[in-house]
Design a protein around this motif. Sequence first.
Motif, short mmCIF file in Angstrom:
data_model
loop_
_atom_site.label_atom_id
_atom_site.label_comp_id
_atom_site.label_asym_id
_atom_site.label_seq_id
_atom_site.Cartn_x
_atom_site.Cartn_y
_atom_site.Cartn_z
N VAL A 49 0.86 -1.20 0.00
CA VAL A 49 0.00 0.00 0.00
C VAL A 49 0.89 1.24 0.00
O VAL A 49 2.08 1.15 0.30
CB VAL A 49 -0.93 0.03 1.23
N SER A 51 0.44 4.24 1.78
CA SER A 51 0.65 4.95 3.05
C SER A 51 1.67 4.24 3.92
O SER A 51 1.79 3.01 3.89
CB SER A 51 -0.66 5.06 3.82
N ARG A 54 2.88 1.01 8.26
CA ARG A 54 2.17 -0.25 8.05
C ARG A 54 2.22 -1.14 9.28
O ARG A 54 1.26 -1.84 9.59
CB ARG A 54 2.76 -0.99 6.84
N ARG A 57 -0.32 -0.27 11.82
CA ARG A 57 -1.69 -0.47 11.34
C ARG A 57 -2.02 -1.95 11.10
O ARG A 57 -3.06 -2.27 10.54
CB ARG A 57 -1.93 0.34 10.06
N LEU A 59 -0.55 -3.95 9.06
CA LEU A 59 -0.42 -4.30 7.64
C LEU A 59 0.89 -5.05 7.34
O LEU A 59 1.17 -5.36 6.20
CB LEU A 59 -0.54 -3.04 6.78
N GLU A 80 -8.17 -2.38 4.75
CA GLU A 80 -8.17 -1.26 3.81
C GLU A 80 -7.04 -0.29 4.09
O GLU A 80 -6.61 -0.14 5.23
CB GLU A 80 -9.50 -0.48 3.93
N SER A 81 -6.57 0.34 3.03
CA SER A 81 -5.58 1.42 3.17
C SER A 81 -5.78 2.36 1.99
O SER A 81 -6.08 1.90 0.88
CB SER A 81 -4.17 0.84 3.17
N ASP A 82 -5.64 3.65 2.21
CA ASP A 82 -5.81 4.65 1.16
C ASP A 82 -7.17 4.51 0.47
O ASP A 82 -7.28 4.68 -0.74
CB ASP A 82 -4.69 4.56 0.10
N VAL A 86 -6.72 -3.96 0.40
CA VAL A 86 -5.38 -4.44 0.03
C VAL A 86 -5.51 -5.57 -0.99
O VAL A 86 -6.32 -6.48 -0.80
CB VAL A 86 -4.63 -4.95 1.29
#
Lengths: 381, 285
Positions: A49, A51, A54, A57, A59, A80-82, A86
């Motif tokens: 991702v 952002s 990670r 978060r 990720l 989810e991201s941005d 994912v």
Amino acid sequence: MGLILEFEGKELFKKYNLPLSKSIVVKSAEEAKKASTTLGLPVAVKAQVLSGGRGKRGLIKVAKTQEEVISHSIDILSMESDGRTVTHLLIEEGADIAKEIFISMVNDPMTLETLILFSMEGGVDIETLAHEKPDAIDKIRIKFDEDYHPFKFYPILANRGLTGKNKLKIADIMSILVRMMRDEDLTLAEINPLIITKSDEVIALDARIMIDDNASYRHPERKEYLSEEMRYSDSEKDAKENGLAYVDLGGSIGMLSVGAGLGMATADLIEYFGGSPRNFLDVGGGASPAKVEHALRIMIKDKGLKSILINAFGGITRLDDVASGIVAARDKFGIQIPLIIRLIGTNQKEGLEIIKNAGLQAFEDMEPAIKAAVNAAKGVL
Amino acid sequence: MAVLLDKNTKVIVQGITGYQGMFHAKLMKEYGTQVVGGTRPGKGGEEIDGFPIFDSVREAMDETGATASVIFVPAKFSKLAAIEAINANIELLTIITEGVPVVDTMEIVHRAKKGNTRLIGPNCPGIITPGQAKIGIIPGSIVTPGEIGVVSRSGTLTYEVIDQLTTAGMGQSTCIGIGGDPIKMTNFIEALELFENDTNTKKIVMIGEIGGNAEELAADFIKEHVTKPVAGFIAGKTAREGKTMGHAGAIVHGNVGTAEGKIKALTQAGVKMADKLSDIPVFLK
């Protein structure tokens, strides 16, 4: 300014022989399991991702067993991201971290120097570190025409306690990154963390890279980047393909400007007069009628559009071209939303003639036009 | 007196045979600029609409006595065109072209600083000295001679503020569009210094936008060195963090380069900051 994904950054690193762990990009838990068999356990499961942060978060997760590879992959692929789910994971060989280092570089537009930030306290959020322990960060400036051979960095690294071959390796990496900034048209090159393993190996565990979009003609392969796909919404992509700049702002007044500065000032004034811009859409300098037509086609796809404001101050752009584009779009797409047009500048007379012949009106001053667009959006005509 | 250019400045156009180059060569000439020719490698010795064409900047300068050049070539070729002009020791070089890669601009600016060239741009509308001459694309119809120096980062906003000044009966000494890219040789500070030292300029308008720290640096400079009254405006108050609005320079990174921060810095430096452009003529009355 385009951020690219970790695995794309690492592909670039590979080209310059920077030290990396083995890794495989996958799109499902099943593929992740297969990848972990190839690489051997443990592995890190890393969301691809844009952002940062990670780890915090959730990720990035370490998997010690195949079951963990599957469950972590399923977990992360549902996150989810941005603003999007994912879709891609990087499965990477596990590493025994002894030391985490931070290296980041950008260009300083004022001095033309490449500014390198270096810290032995990597792996953390660097802004926090800069705030709490500014002394832990070295700032190195490389002038535009200055050499940046590895030995230049030896004293700074030695001063931070690095010795032997690790000092040489890290100096090499810094030197290569400076070269990449220039040869690869990067605007940011960051490794956080660069690690030293317990078996004394140096490895770039992450890659945070921004590319200069204006230089993409020199790097045609970047068109295929997944990040290119992820960075933009459908409307933004459509706009980009047609040489336009589009930013979604979420309000009710569609805004088309000729020039970015004018567009920003127009958005500011819309809010000043109590309205809200739906988007920022700049056709840029020297726009053709077709470009204006594309801009309006993209704009009217937005839901919740209550009025359309076209603010054109023609310098390099000719207003007859803008006017032709507006009229063509209205006729072709049957635009029913109130069109508020403001035209002034190069070929103004010709432009106004086209607008008048099409049964439309145009303002000459900016503020009355913006007020009219705000009123039209509120249903006051 | 005016800054950077007047009616005696001889100008050549690099890329004169192109669509934009030709169109604006004519407009510049119509306005009164001494456009003495242009370059297009391979077409040297020919003529286009009365403008002699040369293969190189050096030849054009030797033949015509030009001291200024304006670049209208595509972004891919801008670096080469600029280096050619700098190596020929052109005094004033303006790059109108948008989208020049960062690394290329760094090299152009580096060479211009080392050489004898004053560079304006890239990605800029150019310069106009009302009633005398213009280099670039600022529409001649909106300016009027007077005593206000205008400096702006954005092309179209430059026009907007000039138009509002002219409509209010306030003429301009020289207007400089410094360009929207973050890397440039002539930034706010350099332009402010030119206006401060110009006897014909009595008041100054500066138009900035979000991103970078050029406005903040200008605020420090104004505090120390500018005695003339300055009115200002910052575009991009509504911009969302991290979103680029067209200009490479206009990115909000954290709280560096926000409209709020810039407005505060300039206000503290004594600049009268306008909420909307129409306030600027009122401030300068």
